[in-house]
Design a protein around this motif. Structure first.
Motif, PDB file in Angstrom:
ATOM      1  N   LEU A  59       0.827  -1.210   0.000  1.00  0.00           N
ATOM      2  CA  LEU A  59       0.000   0.000   0.000  1.00  0.00           C
ATOM      3  C   LEU A  59       0.861   1.260   0.000  1.00  0.00           C
ATOM      4  CD1 LEU A  59      -2.713  -1.032   2.635  1.00  0.00           C
ATOM      5  CD2 LEU A  59      -2.929  -1.049   0.146  1.00  0.00           C
ATOM      6  N   VAL A  60       1.999   1.190   0.692  1.00  0.00           N
ATOM      7  CA  VAL A  60       2.871   2.362   0.768  1.00  0.00           C
ATOM      8  C   VAL A  60       3.600   2.584  -0.554  1.00  0.00           C
ATOM      9  CG1 VAL A  60       4.830   3.391   1.961  1.00  0.00           C
ATOM     10  CG2 VAL A  60       3.154   2.074   3.251  1.00  0.00           C
ATOM     11  N   LEU A  61       4.164   1.507  -1.112  1.00  0.00           N
ATOM     12  CA  LEU A  61       4.977   1.645  -2.313  1.00  0.00           C
ATOM     13  C   LEU A  61       4.160   2.039  -3.536  1.00  0.00           C
ATOM     14  CD1 LEU A  61       7.320  -1.426  -1.754  1.00  0.00           C
ATOM     15  CD2 LEU A  61       7.863   0.985  -1.407  1.00  0.00           C
ATOM     16  N   ASP A  62       2.858   1.775  -3.515  1.00  0.00           N
ATOM     17  CA  ASP A  62       2.006   2.235  -4.622  1.00  0.00           C
ATOM     18  C   ASP A  62       1.995   3.752  -4.727  1.00  0.00           C
ATOM     19  OD1 ASP A  62       1.425  -0.322  -5.336  1.00  0.00           O
ATOM     20  OD2 ASP A  62      -0.536  -0.387  -4.354  1.00  0.00           O
ATOM     21  N   MET A  63       2.249   4.428  -3.625  1.00  0.00           N
ATOM     22  CA  MET A  63       2.270   5.890  -3.644  1.00  0.00           C
ATOM     23  C   MET A  63       3.458   6.435  -4.432  1.00  0.00           C
ATOM     24  SD  MET A  63       1.214   6.257   0.375  1.00  0.00           S
ATOM     25  CE  MET A  63       1.687   7.960   0.520  1.00  0.00           C
ATOM     26  N   LEU A  64       4.484   5.609  -4.644  1.00  0.00           N
ATOM     27  CA  LEU A  64       5.613   6.041  -5.461  1.00  0.00           C
ATOM     28  C   LEU A  64       5.260   6.126  -6.937  1.00  0.00           C
ATOM     29  CD1 LEU A  64       8.486   3.881  -3.885  1.00  0.00           C
ATOM     30  CD2 LEU A  64       8.047   6.322  -3.516  1.00  0.00           C
ATOM     31  N   GLU A  65       4.185   5.440  -7.327  1.00  0.00           N
ATOM     32  CA  GLU A  65       3.801   5.383  -8.733  1.00  0.00           C
ATOM     33  C   GLU A  65       2.788   6.445  -9.113  1.00  0.00           C
ATOM     34  OE1 GLU A  65       5.521   3.353 -10.475  1.00  0.00           O
ATOM     35  OE2 GLU A  65       6.453   2.433  -8.711  1.00  0.00           O
TER      36      GLU A  65
END
Length: 660
Positions: free
Chosen positions: A506-512
């Motif tokens: 959920l957190v790493l999706d914010m990088l995209e």
């Protein structure tokens, strides 16, 4: 059995109907034919009864037709429609087709009416000071007057009031400093009931000052007034400070009194004389709290009212009013006033147990959710205080709170299930509203506060599923704040329960998040937004891109800090480090690249430390007890590099919030 003579009405021979057809119409016609020659009175009788026979036949006719039609295999049109409805296959649908049927704030409305009930129909006037009435109260004759006597006294009172208005002569009882000192001494030293009655009347006049004209007692022609402002303040302070002690001294109560002791006072001969005084004190004080403009007076009155909370056991209608008043002040008052009002609600639910817990919780729950939709300047600071107060109240009765939490969370899950399955616009809007997120935040805090001491595993599992569903439903950069909030909830639950909850994806999706940088340098506060959905023009600002990366670092740092000494930390952090390195390779913002690079270095350093200690371990991977105690000494010391790095991030985040 002996056959009765068949004599009809008016002495005429009753016609023999045994040979008539069984049809109702033929029977009726046969009767009319045979009775057609019976004269005027007989025709009236036939006409009157013919209507009822026809009416009954008209009612039976459709039933008979349907009955015989079904027997012959011919079905009515209505029956065919019913068969079609039965044979029609059920459509796949959600549990609730209409989002309006899924309520959040009104989920406990059916329990609210049973919480407390009672009307306050007694008069709110001054206490009578004449000796006859006082003796009547003391002797227990109050309330035993007959209806006739009551009517006589009412008419007499009306005549006296009329004479008073005609003569326009009013006896004024003015409270001076000297009179007040004398009454206070009598109450302090001798517990004089008459002096206390006089003080309570003047106290009532002071509490209602400016909101109604001078009062008149049951003996017409007496008005209460206060000489000056100093006496005005002294009578209020004295009664608030001394009332509870005086009531208990007169009744002979020593030590701490509970609800059972108060209810047993009905057998005390002094109770009938003291009960009206306690009631007058409560009503006057509650009016003062409601109308006072000065914060210190209101808080002081609530503090003294809280001391006498146990006496409300004898006045359920006043207790209900006190709950409503306290809830209103808890939600709308200043911080000090809100805290004092909550202490009253907390004492009520503790003293009266389950009888008033429902009333307090339901009122506070609905007021809290209603207040979440009202944008205010101090909402960011005030709403967490209200939430924590409600969680503290729920923690007093875990059995009831568990049931209510289960009902409320089920409603949240139903609404989320509908939104995920149908993408219903109304359901989606209700999910990212203040009602939904505040309710979810409330139960997350409740579970986190009590999961170690109570069996809340089923609630924990359901809430985690709901939070993951909300984060999955709202994807995209405009819902950054909601996603961050969902991940913070999961981190909070994981830290409180000690259970691993995966949040890295959920957190790493914010990088995209795809954002365009048009060179806008203006700084915008994301926390200032009152809605969960960000405006489109904010996505182009440099501040938004920075907030995305800072949020990723802070959330991952919190997640890794909990498991930084776990034996499986290297495997936990590997994928996240790979994604962050790829982001750094394609990023063009040097300031953000330095922040990400520092985080990567700290995580890799901690990974190497755990690997080294893991290689030195002598226990088997199947030894669960040894795994749980792995690096626990280092964890308690809080001197590890990653622990200090995480603490610096937290301090920096708190400093940023304070600065804003």
């Amino acid at each position: 059995m002996k056959q009765q003579p068949q004599n009809g009405l008016f002495g005429l021979t009753r016609p023999n109907l045994s040979e008539a057809s069984s049809s109702p119409v033929l029977s009726t016609l046969n009767v009319c034919f045979q009775m057609g020659k019976l004269g005027k009175k007989a025709r009236k009788f036939a006409k009157k009864n013919l209507q009822s026979v026809e009416k009954r036949y008209r009612k039976q006719k459709p039933f008979l037709k349907r009955k015989f039609a079904k027997r012959d295999g011919r079905r009515h049109a209505e029956d065919e429609e019913e068969e079609k409805m039965v044979e029609q296959p059920h459509k796949k649908r959600c549990i609730e087709e209409n989002p309006r049927d899924i309520v959040i704030d009104a989920v406990f409305d059916k329990d609210e009416g049973a919480a407390l009930d009672g009307g306050d129909s007694d008069s709110d006037g001054y206490l009578a000071e004449d000796s006859d009435l006082t003796n009547a109260v003391v002797n227990g004759t109050e309330g035993k007057i007959s209806v006739t006597e009551l009517k006589k006294q009412t008419r007499k009172l009306a005549r006296l009031n009329k004479k008073q208005s005609e003569s326009d002569t009013v006896k004024r009882k003015v409270l001076s400093g000297t009179v007040l000192s004398s009454c206070c001494n009598l109450v302090d030293e001798e517990q004089s009931v008459q002096a206390l009655i006089s003080l309570l009347n003047w106290y009532r006049a002071a509490c209602h000052y400016g909101h109604e004209p001078s009062g008149i007692t049951s003996s017409p022609g007496i008005c209460y007034d206060i000489e000056d402002s100093e006496t005005f303040a002294n009578v209020i302070v004295f009664v608030l400070q001394k009332a509870d002690h005086t009531f208990k001294s007169i009744l002979g109560l020593s030590g701490s009194a509970n609800k059972e002791k108060i209810l047993k006072l009905k057998n005390n001969p002094k109770w009938d004389s003291v009960k009206p005084l306690i009631k007058s004190f409560f009503r006057s004080t509650m009016h003062l709290v409601k109308q006072a403009a000065d914060l210190e007076i209101t808080v002081f009155a609530l503090t003294q009212l809280r001391v006498s909370i146990v006496f409300f056991a004898a006045f359920p209608e006043l207790l209900n009013k006190l709950i409503k008043l306290s809830v209103d002040l808890w939600v709308t008052g200043e911080e000090t006033l809100s805290q004092q009002s909550f202490l009253i609600l907390k004492d009520i639910s503790k003293v009266f147990n389950s009888e008033c817990f429902d009333a307090c919780f339901i009122s506070m729950y609905k007021a809290f959710l209603h207040d979440c939709d009202i944008p205010k300047a101090d909402s960011e600071k005030r709403l967490p205080l209200l939430r924590d107060s409600l969680v503290e109240l729920c923690s007093q009765d875990m059995q009831k709170s568990y049931t209510k939490a289960s009902v409320s969370i089920t409603q949240l899950a139903k609404l989320l299930k509908m939104a995920l399955a149908t993408k219903n616009k109304e359901a989606v809007e209700k999910i990212h509203s203040g009602h939904y997120t505040s309710c979810l935040d409330l139960w997350v805090s409740f579970i986190a506060s009590n999961v170690q001491d109570s069996d809340l595993q089923s609630l924990l599992y359901t809430v985690v599923q709901v939070i993951n569903g909300v984060a999955t439903l709202f994807i995209g950069p405009r819902y950054l704040l909601l996603r961050v909030k969902c991940i913070q909830w999961l981190n909070h639950l994981s830290r409180a329960s000690g259970i691993f909850i995966p949040i890295a994806s959920l957190v790493l999706d914010m990088l995209e998040y795809k954002t365009t940088n048009d060179g806008e340098k203006q700084k915008k506060k994301l926390e200032a937004v009152s809605t969960v959905k960000l405006p489109k023009n904010w996505l182009k600002s440099q501040n938004f891109q920075e907030q995305c990366i800072f949020s990723v670092i802070e959330l991952l740092a919190t997640h890794f800090a909990q498991w930084s000494f776990h034996i499986s930390f290297p495997e936990l952090a590997s994928i996240s480090i790979m994604r962050l390195k790829k982001f750094n390779e394609r990023s063009t913002m040097e300031g953000l690249k330095r922040v990400v690079k520092r985080f990567i270095d700290q995580v890799e350093l901690n990974t190497e430390f755990v690997k080294m200690k893991r290689d030195e371990a002598a226990f088997s991977p199947n030894d669960q007890q040894a795994i749980e105690t792995f690096l626990q000494l280092e964890k308690r010391n809080k001197t590890a590099p990653y622990t200090q790095y995480y603490q610096s991030i937290i301090d920096k985040g708190l400093g940023t919030k304070v600065k804003k």
